[in-house]
Design a protein around this motif. Structure first.
Motif, PDB file in Angstrom:
ATOM      1  N   ARG A  70      31.206  48.670  37.840  1.00  0.00           N
ATOM      2  CA  ARG A  70      31.470  48.016  39.125  1.00  0.00           C
ATOM      3  C   ARG A  70      30.212  48.089  39.973  1.00  0.00           C
ATOM      4  O   ARG A  70      29.634  49.173  40.152  1.00  0.00           O
ATOM      5  CB  ARG A  70      32.637  48.683  39.863  1.00  0.00           C
ATOM      6  CG  ARG A  70      32.794  48.075  41.264  1.00  0.00           C
ATOM      7  CD  ARG A  70      34.139  48.348  41.874  1.00  0.00           C
ATOM      8  NE  ARG A  70      34.295  49.717  42.339  1.00  0.00           N
ATOM      9  CZ  ARG A  70      35.343  50.123  43.074  1.00  0.00           C
ATOM     10  NH1 ARG A  70      36.305  49.258  43.405  1.00  0.00           N
ATOM     11  NH2 ARG A  70      35.440  51.381  43.447  1.00  0.00           N
ATOM     12  N   MET A 147      36.809  41.068  42.368  1.00  0.00           N
ATOM     13  CA  MET A 147      37.871  41.881  42.975  1.00  0.00           C
ATOM     14  C   MET A 147      38.580  41.119  44.084  1.00  0.00           C
ATOM     15  O   MET A 147      37.969  40.524  44.971  1.00  0.00           O
ATOM     16  CB  MET A 147      37.324  43.213  43.502  1.00  0.00           C
ATOM     17  CG  MET A 147      37.014  44.177  42.364  1.00  0.00           C
ATOM     18  SD  MET A 147      36.811  45.889  42.908  1.00  0.00           S
ATOM     19  CE  MET A 147      38.520  46.368  43.220  1.00  0.00           C
ATOM     20  N   GLU A 149      40.893  41.979  47.019  1.00  0.00           N
ATOM     21  CA  GLU A 149      41.307  43.185  47.737  1.00  0.00           C
ATOM     22  C   GLU A 149      41.306  42.993  49.253  1.00  0.00           C
ATOM     23  O   GLU A 149      41.216  43.979  49.994  1.00  0.00           O
ATOM     24  CB  GLU A 149      40.464  44.396  47.318  1.00  0.00           C
ATOM     25  CG  GLU A 149      38.973  44.201  47.324  1.00  0.00           C
ATOM     26  CD  GLU A 149      38.200  45.426  46.828  1.00  0.00           C
ATOM     27  OE1 GLU A 149      38.770  46.517  46.649  1.00  0.00           O
ATOM     28  OE2 GLU A 149      36.981  45.282  46.616  1.00  0.00           O
ATOM     29  N   ASP A 175      42.073  48.896  49.190  1.00  0.00           N
ATOM     30  CA  ASP A 175      41.535  47.967  50.187  1.00  0.00           C
ATOM     31  C   ASP A 175      42.546  46.881  50.522  1.00  0.00           C
ATOM     32  O   ASP A 175      42.662  46.477  51.681  1.00  0.00           O
ATOM     33  CB  ASP A 175      40.223  47.347  49.693  1.00  0.00           C
ATOM     34  CG  ASP A 175      39.057  48.292  49.909  1.00  0.00           C
ATOM     35  OD1 ASP A 175      38.930  48.819  51.030  1.00  0.00           O
ATOM     36  OD2 ASP A 175      38.280  48.512  48.971  1.00  0.00           O
TER      37      ASP A 175
HETATM   38 MG    MG Z   1      38.224  48.533  46.958  1.00  0.00          MG
END
Ligand code: MG
Ligand code: 3PY
Length: 255
Positions: A70, A147, A149, A175
């Motif tokens: 990531r 992602m 989020e 998140d």
């Molecule tokens: Mg996050």
């Protein structure tokens, strides 16, 4: 020839990944030797710098697991460097728009799909390929996951899922819960978050994209598999070491 991570994820079988923040290559090798099919290096919230991440990618390969990283928010240059060093999948946090998804996905795909720059010698070596073979397989083998989020990302989800160069999405429930509650509550395991996750997985599947998610318990992993997620995290090095240390000390606490 070994089955690629991309093929496994596209075949619909769940792939469990360990999550590493401690910047310790030997721990990532231990995850692999313990039998984890994949190990993720966290360069967003973990302690990894690039050099240690390179050694960890090699250590994961030595242990026989798939290599995932990531990146920090918006750091597509680092995404390119990590795939050069052998990452087979890159997870990009906080992707909130079609344009951000395009820029990220293109950074790890060679022309004509993207604009990844050439020098994958370490990656080819770790996969046991010549650089020609690597070039022929890289665009289909390297997995780009954006992602989802934030509320903004959910609003833009159809647009993000329409990005052809992008392989899939990866949900960050912490998140997401902060964004859904406008900062009022961190609730990654709550019902509202779970409903949002289910909807994201459904839309990803309908769009023909891979769906992944970060999980904080075995129960959540099971729920995620049922919802259609296929790359699923379970097990963090920091937690293992912390809990193992507490348990060992508890045994001799009377001293
Ligand atoms: Mg996050
Ligand atoms: C989140 O839950 O927000 C994540 O990014 C998981 O690490």
């Amino acid at each position: 020839e070994a089955t690629s991570l991309a093929e496994k994820l596209r075949s619909g079988n769940p792939v469990i990944t360990a999550w590493s923040v401690l910047a310790a290559p030997m721990l990532t090798e231990m995850f692999a030797r313990a039998g984890y099919p994949a190990v993720t290096l966290d360069l967003q919230h973990g302690m990894y710098d690039f050099g240690v991440a390179c050694d960890a990618l090699a250590a994961i390969a030595l242990g026989g697991a798939h290599r995932i990283a990531r990146i920090p928010v918006g750091d597509n240059a680092l995404a390119g460097r990590l795939v050069d060093m052998g990452a087979e999948c890159v997870i990009a946090p906080m992707i909130n728009s079609h344009a951000e998804a395009v820029d990220f996905a293109r950074s790890i795909k060679y022309p004509p799909v993207g604009d990844r720059s050439w020098s994958p010698y370490r990656a080819a070596a770790l996969s046991g390929q010549s650089s020609d073979e690597y070039l022929q397989t890289a665009n289909s083998n390297i997995v780009s996951l954006a992602m989802i989020e934030t509320l903004e990302a959910i609003d833009a989800l159809d647009d993000i899922l329409s990005v052809e160069e992008l392989d899939g999405i990866f949900v960050g429930p912490s998140d997401l819960s902060l964004s859904l509650s406008k900062g009022a509550a961190l609730d990654p395991n709550g019902d509202e978050t779970a409903d949002a996750c289910a909807e994201i997985a459904r839309k990803a599947r309908d769009a023909g994209k891979i769906a992944g998610i970060f999980c904080l318990s075995a129960e959540k992993v099971e729920e995620a598999v049922d919802q259609g997620f296929r790359l699923i995290s379970h097990g963090i090095d920091r937690t293992f070491v912390g809990e193992g240390a507490s348990a060992a000390l508890d045994e001799v606490r009377k001293y």
